[in-house]
Design a protein around this motif. Structure first.
Motif, PDB file in Angstrom:
ATOM      1  N   ALA A   1       0.836  -1.207   0.000  1.00  0.00           N
ATOM      2  CA  ALA A   1       0.000   0.000   0.000  1.00  0.00           C
ATOM      3  C   ALA A   1       0.866   1.249   0.000  1.00  0.00           C
ATOM      4  O   ALA A   1       0.565   2.229  -0.702  1.00  0.00           O
ATOM      5  CB  ALA A   1      -0.934  -0.011   1.207  1.00  0.00           C
TER       6      ALA A   1
ATOM      7  N   MET B   1       2.380   1.722  -3.389  1.00  0.00           N
ATOM      8  CA  MET B   1       1.352   2.167  -4.335  1.00  0.00           C
ATOM      9  C   MET B   1       1.139   3.674  -4.243  1.00  0.00           C
ATOM     10  O   MET B   1       0.763   4.316  -5.222  1.00  0.00           O
ATOM     11  CB  MET B   1       0.033   1.445  -4.052  1.00  0.00           C
ATOM     12  CG  MET B   1       0.020  -0.036  -4.379  1.00  0.00           C
ATOM     13  SD  MET B   1      -0.050  -0.357  -6.145  1.00  0.00           S
ATOM     14  CE  MET B   1      -1.670   0.269  -6.558  1.00  0.00           C
ATOM     15  N   HIS B   2       1.374   4.223  -3.069  1.00  0.00           N
ATOM     16  CA  HIS B   2       1.198   5.668  -2.867  1.00  0.00           C
ATOM     17  C   HIS B   2       2.503   6.442  -3.048  1.00  0.00           C
ATOM     18  O   HIS B   2       2.609   7.601  -2.633  1.00  0.00           O
ATOM     19  CB  HIS B   2       0.619   5.933  -1.468  1.00  0.00           C
ATOM     20  CG  HIS B   2      -0.840   5.625  -1.364  1.00  0.00           C
ATOM     21  ND1 HIS B   2      -1.317   4.362  -1.132  1.00  0.00           N
ATOM     22  CD2 HIS B   2      -1.942   6.431  -1.473  1.00  0.00           C
ATOM     23  CE1 HIS B   2      -2.639   4.388  -1.092  1.00  0.00           C
ATOM     24  NE2 HIS B   2      -3.045   5.620  -1.295  1.00  0.00           N
TER      25      HIS B   2
ATOM     26  N   VAL C   1       0.649  -4.536  -9.543  1.00  0.00           N
ATOM     27  CA  VAL C   1      -0.702  -4.010  -9.349  1.00  0.00           C
ATOM     28  C   VAL C   1      -0.882  -2.708 -10.148  1.00  0.00           C
ATOM     29  O   VAL C   1      -1.919  -2.499 -10.799  1.00  0.00           O
ATOM     30  CB  VAL C   1      -0.990  -3.773  -7.859  1.00  0.00           C
ATOM     31  CG1 VAL C   1      -2.326  -3.076  -7.667  1.00  0.00           C
ATOM     32  CG2 VAL C   1      -0.971  -5.090  -7.095  1.00  0.00           C
ATOM     33  N   LYS C   2       0.136  -1.848 -10.110  1.00  0.00           N
ATOM     34  CA  LYS C   2       0.057  -0.610 -10.885  1.00  0.00           C
ATOM     35  C   LYS C   2      -0.115  -0.901 -12.371  1.00  0.00           C
ATOM     36  O   LYS C   2      -0.901  -0.233 -13.073  1.00  0.00           O
ATOM     37  CB  LYS C   2       1.319   0.227 -10.674  1.00  0.00           C
ATOM     38  CG  LYS C   2       1.444   0.889  -9.311  1.00  0.00           C
ATOM     39  CD  LYS C   2       2.753   1.671  -9.240  1.00  0.00           C
ATOM     40  CE  LYS C   2       2.970   2.304  -7.870  1.00  0.00           C
ATOM     41  NZ  LYS C   2       4.261   3.038  -7.807  1.00  0.00           N
TER      42      LYS C   2
ATOM     43  N   ILE D   1      -4.349   3.411  -4.064  1.00  0.00           N
ATOM     44  CA  ILE D   1      -5.390   2.389  -4.042  1.00  0.00           C
ATOM     45  C   ILE D   1      -6.741   3.081  -3.952  1.00  0.00           C
ATOM     46  O   ILE D   1      -6.926   3.963  -3.111  1.00  0.00           O
ATOM     47  CB  ILE D   1      -5.201   1.446  -2.840  1.00  0.00           C
ATOM     48  CG1 ILE D   1      -3.807   0.797  -2.885  1.00  0.00           C
ATOM     49  CG2 ILE D   1      -6.274   0.366  -2.830  1.00  0.00           C
ATOM     50  CD1 ILE D   1      -3.487  -0.042  -1.667  1.00  0.00           C
TER      51      ILE D   1
ATOM     52  N   HIS E   1     -10.461   4.011  -2.912  1.00  0.00           N
ATOM     53  CA  HIS E   1     -11.154   3.861  -1.636  1.00  0.00           C
ATOM     54  C   HIS E   1     -12.646   3.700  -1.885  1.00  0.00           C
ATOM     55  O   HIS E   1     -13.170   4.143  -2.912  1.00  0.00           O
ATOM     56  CB  HIS E   1     -10.913   5.072  -0.736  1.00  0.00           C
ATOM     57  CG  HIS E   1     -11.331   6.365  -1.361  1.00  0.00           C
ATOM     58  ND1 HIS E   1     -10.505   7.086  -2.190  1.00  0.00           N
ATOM     59  CD2 HIS E   1     -12.494   7.057  -1.302  1.00  0.00           C
ATOM     60  CE1 HIS E   1     -11.122   8.163  -2.606  1.00  0.00           C
ATOM     61  NE2 HIS E   1     -12.340   8.177  -2.091  1.00  0.00           N
TER      62      HIS E   1
ATOM     63  N   PRO F   1      -6.535  -3.218   2.053  1.00  0.00           N
ATOM     64  CA  PRO F   1      -5.831  -3.026   0.775  1.00  0.00           C
ATOM     65  C   PRO F   1      -6.038  -4.176  -0.200  1.00  0.00           C
ATOM     66  O   PRO F   1      -6.230  -3.956  -1.395  1.00  0.00           O
ATOM     67  CB  PRO F   1      -4.363  -2.917   1.212  1.00  0.00           C
ATOM     68  CG  PRO F   1      -4.434  -2.390   2.598  1.00  0.00           C
ATOM     69  CD  PRO F   1      -5.651  -2.996   3.211  1.00  0.00           C
TER      70      PRO F   1
ATOM     71  N   ILE G   1      -7.932  -3.583  -3.818  1.00  0.00           N
ATOM     72  CA  ILE G   1      -7.252  -3.822  -5.093  1.00  0.00           C
ATOM     73  C   ILE G   1      -8.068  -4.777  -5.958  1.00  0.00           C
ATOM     74  O   ILE G   1      -8.324  -4.528  -7.143  1.00  0.00           O
ATOM     75  CB  ILE G   1      -5.835  -4.367  -4.844  1.00  0.00           C
ATOM     76  CG1 ILE G   1      -4.932  -3.252  -4.283  1.00  0.00           C
ATOM     77  CG2 ILE G   1      -5.231  -4.949  -6.124  1.00  0.00           C
ATOM     78  CD1 ILE G   1      -3.605  -3.725  -3.753  1.00  0.00           C
TER      79      ILE G   1
ATOM     80  N   HIS H   1     -11.360  -3.177  -7.125  1.00  0.00           N
ATOM     81  CA  HIS H   1     -11.176  -2.171  -8.182  1.00  0.00           C
ATOM     82  C   HIS H   1     -11.043  -2.837  -9.547  1.00  0.00           C
ATOM     83  O   HIS H   1     -11.656  -2.395 -10.533  1.00  0.00           O
ATOM     84  CB  HIS H   1      -9.934  -1.339  -7.890  1.00  0.00           C
ATOM     85  CG  HIS H   1      -9.621  -0.330  -8.962  1.00  0.00           C
ATOM     86  ND1 HIS H   1     -10.420   0.750  -9.231  1.00  0.00           N
ATOM     87  CD2 HIS H   1      -8.588  -0.268  -9.856  1.00  0.00           C
ATOM     88  CE1 HIS H   1      -9.904   1.452 -10.231  1.00  0.00           C
ATOM     89  NE2 HIS H   1      -8.803   0.854 -10.634  1.00  0.00           N
TER      90      HIS H   1
END
Length: 826
Positions: free
Chosen positions: A149, A152-153, A169-170, A195, A197, A306, A310, A313
């Motif tokens: 997480a 990812m940020h 994941v990206k 990620i 929300h 998280p 993921i 989404h």
């Protein structure tokens, strides 16, 4: 000269269209007033508003052109589908779900969504394997997951494994964004997007706006927040807009959550609901300073961890992409447009029945689509609370009542056999694949290399959907039901069965990969044509090589092909979706999970949490598998060319179901400590016929006079919630009334009965008998003075209903060897 004056002169002179000019003037005045309210001098506010209005208009024109081109392409596609359809009226429902497909070509929304979701799962396979939920419903390796997480940020954690997982994941998120935009969307690229929300409306409204605002405002990265009109950041890096601007934006977000987006702009007529394109962009409204801010917000006001965020989404993006491709940005309007095209064709042909069927199927297709995309959402927070409460109760009851469902699932072997025979594949290979995947980790790893991800690894609710399709419950309900389905082995059984089917199909495609389309086996060629695959697309699909297993076996899995082909992404996506959707359609026939058509009949247009919805869900609880199985088989039979082939198929189906039902009956007897039944008794085979094919509850009713949760035919029809209410009344007020009138209460016996019926997990096949005899029976001996008589009555009742007594009698802990010889006659 101010911007609005200049704009009016352009309108008056004809240099600017009136519509565009008035739109730009309205934007300018709104921005000017906003900037003046923030304290900027009038001339500065006017200048800023003019520049931003020009930026907003350029952005709008570009997006409108992109959407317009995609919409025109969609209209041409739909017109072609209607023109070529052999059964135009049925095309409307076929576009949503496969089972109603007749002679029309093309893959359904549901199968394409499943195919695209599988592709996204493959892109994050290492992430899923490392962090998929365990038996207790907890994600694995939570420390690394938190680092994922953070990565990812945009944070550098120094955790190499987390960094690699985050990059995967990206990449999956970026592929999903690309596909969405290619289908007509307009989601801009944002580095270190993080990620997504999901707001928990119940938690937010309970807190109230003031508390929620104070809790969230310091967590927002305002520089990454785009102004809706201009697309520019709302603040410089490290800065923030005025407190008033913050309150305005967050108040709008809060009101959308609390009252619904439509409450901001009431209107009469026109399409109901928000455009998919607008909602996709709004999902990116809030951006957090860092991962810790996201995690903190999610714990207080969100819906997912998280891992769940993921996966959810990617699932949502898969659905949105296919929606744009099949039904446009406003899907229900798109379905109405398709119906109008069919009505136009019917009018030209003078076919009144086609026109009437199109009108009816348009209504049905919209209902099916709503169900396929999550159903009608609660219209208020109170309704959402009721929906979650009743969903949690149903999950709890399913965990209590379906902890022996694995026994009835042997009927899958028959539906798998029939599906394989129908499309010309070898059922024996399917069974061997199934056994290998159940027993061998090497076989599962090989399947992973081929691109197949076990569905319950990403979504624990997949197995649950076979028995009860639900809105999200409270976390405890989902964990409990997931635990019971995993612990009894049903999740593993379903995963292996669906994986075995996928492997069988991949082998079948590889076996014919050296043939041109006109030389293919007729059954495969027909399937490809029905999926809309052209000869050129087949040549491109078979031309990129085969996957070779360790034992030398050759396979051509669509997901593996998509990850290894050299074709341009858009072309590869198109071919992949057709090929994988073709497989998913047949997989649903072989191992049924859910019927959108049947659920649309039950749920209709009632929102979750409403009286109509909850009553319907109660009436149909634990019947999802029966309904999906029945709908699938009906669709299969009706798609056959003549009555003779239908009769032969139905006879084969019933014969296989009866044999599997016999196996399930005997296993069920052993799990209850009863002797195996006499298989020379004709009545046994009548019960076996009902037990097979997904009708296990009906087999219980005929065999014992009651279901596993203690009710008869009437109680089964009314649903478990009605039985819970009845049992709760008898256990509480019923006993109090008996006590007050001086009658015997049987309170002790009923206490044990309630524990037996409503304690989740106590009837798991490998512990249920021991728990019954060593715990519940012993407890009944303590609480019930007439326990011995009750035990003898149970044994007698079992024999009267066709059984042969017990090898572990009620009330006894002595075990004898079951009389297996008695199966051949007593």
């Amino acid at each position: 000269m101010t911007f609005d004056v200049c704009m009016q002169r352009g309108i008056d002179s004809g240099d600017i269209s009136k519509i565009r000019g008035e739109e730009a003037t309205a934007i300018y005045r709104d921005l000017r007033d906003r900037y003046r309210a923030q304290g900027h001098p009038d001339h500065i506010a006017d200048q800023m508003a003019g520049e931003d209005t020009k930026a907003a208009m350029r952005k709008a024109v570009g997006e409108e052109r992109h959407r317009g081109i995609a919409f025109l392409a969609w209209k041409r596609q739909v017109q072609k589908q209607v023109d070529e359809a052999k059964d135009p009226a049925r095309l409307l429902t076929q576009r949503v779900e496969f089972w109603v497909a007749g002679k029309n070509k093309g893959a359904s929304f549901k199968s394409q969504q499943a195919a695209l979701t599988r592709l996204f799962y493959k892109k994050i396979d290492t992430f899923l394997v490392r962090h998929g939920r365990n038996l207790a419903g907890n994600v694995r390796d939570p420390a690394t997951l938190r680092n994922v997480a953070r990565e990812m940020h945009g944070e550098q954690t120094g955790d190499q494994a987390a960094g690699e997982l985050a990059e995967a994941v990206k990449a999956a998120f970026e592929d999903a964004r690309r596909m969405f935009n290619e289908a007509g969307g307009s989601i801009g690229k944002l580095e270190d997007f993080g990620i997504p929300h999901a707001h928990n409306a119940i938690s937010i409204t309970r807190a109230g706006f003031d508390k929620w605002f104070q809790d969230i405002r310091g967590s927002i990265n305002w520089n990454r927040m785009e102004d809706r009109l201009t697309g520019r950041p709302m603040a410089d890096a490290g800065g923030e807009p005025s407190l008033e601007s913050q309150r305005l934006l967050l108040r709008e977000v809060y009101d959308n959550i609390a009252f619904g987006k439509e409450s901001a702009n009431p209107r009469y007529g026109g399409p109901v609901g928000q455009s998919l394109l607008a909602s996709a962009n709004e999902s990116r409204v809030l951006h957090f300073n860092d991962a810790e801010a996201w995690l903190s917000y999610n714990e207080a006001y969100g819906n997912r961890d998280p891992f769940g965020a993921i996966v959810s989404h990617l699932q949502k993006m898969a659905g949105d992409i296919v929606t744009l491709r099949e039904f446009s940005a406003q899907p229900e309007v798109g379905i109405d447009y398709m119906a109008q095209l069919v009505a136009e064709r019917a009018r030209k042909a003078g076919d009144e029945k086609m026109g009437q069927d199109a009108a009816e199927n348009a209504v049905r297709a919209k209902r099916m689509f709503r169900v396929a995309t999550g159903g009608v959402q609660p219209s208020s927070v109170n309704q959402a609370m009721r929906a979650r409460f009743f969903s949690t109760v149903r999950h709890f009851l399913s965990a209590a009542m379906l902890d022996r469902a694995i026994i009835s699932s042997v009927s899958d072997l028959n539906s798998m056999r029939m599906a394989a025979k129908t499309i010309g594949l070898n059922p024996a290979n399917l069974v061997s694949n199934h056994v290998e995947l159940m027993a061998s980790s090497a076989s599962r790893e090989e399947l992973l290399q081929m691109g197949y991800i076990f569905e319950t690894l990403a979504d624990p609710g997949t197995t649950m959907a076979r028995y009860q399709s639900e809105v999200p419950p409270a976390a405890i309900g989902e964990r409990l039901s997931s635990f019971v389905f995993r612990a009894q082995g049903l999740a593993g059984w379903t995963d292996a069965a669906r994986g075995a089917w996928w492997k069988l199909e991949a082998a079948g495609l590889a076996n014919q990969a050296n043939r041109a389309m006109q030389d293919l086996d007729p059954t495969l060629r027909s399937r490809l044509e029905m999926a809309g695959v052209t000869s050129d697309e087949w040549d491109k699909f078979r031309g990129d090589g085969l996957f070779e297993a360790a034992n030398g076996g050759k396979f051509l899995p669509p997901i593996w092909w998509r990850e290894n082909t050299s074709l341009p992404p858009r072309e590869a996506d198109r071919i992949f979706l057709k090929m994988q959707a073709m497989i998913d359609d047949q997989m649903e026939m072989a191992i049924p999970t859910d019927s959108t058509f049947i659920r649309s009949k039950i749920e209709g247009d009632a929102p979750a949490g409403s009286v109509g919805y909850e009553v319907g869900k109660s009436l149909t609880m634990v019947k999802s598998f029966i309904m999906a199985f029945s709908a699938n088989q009906y669709g299969r039979i009706m798609s056959m060319p003549d009555n003779a082939s239908r009769a032969m198929y139905a006879a084969d189906l019933v014969a296989g179901a009866t044999v599997m039902g016999a196996v399930a009956l005997q296993l069920y007897n052993l799990a209850l400590g009863r002797e195996p039944e006499d298989m020379t008794d004709p009545l046994f085979w009548g019960r076996a016929a009902l037990k097979g094919g997904g009708f296990g509850v009906l087999g219980d009713l005929v065999s014992t006079g009651e279901t596993s949760f203690g009710s008869g035919f009437g109680g089964w029809g009314a649903g478990p919630l009605a039985n819970v209410a009845d049992d709760a009344w008898d256990y509480t007020f019923g006993n109090l009334i008996e006590l007050a009138s001086g009658e015997e209460t049987n309170f002790g016996r009923e206490t044990v009965r309630m524990l037996d019926r409503y304690t989740p997990g106590t009837d798991l096949p490998y512990i249920g008998l021991a728990f019954d005899r060593m715990v519940l029976d012993q407890l009944q001996m303590i609480l019930d003075p007439e326990a011995s008589q009750d035990f003898r009555a149970k044994a007698a009742r079992s024999e009267r209903n066709g059984g042969a007594g017990y090898f572990v009698p009620p009330g006894s802990t002595e075990i004898s060897v079951p009389d297996f010889a008695g199966m051949l006659g007593r």
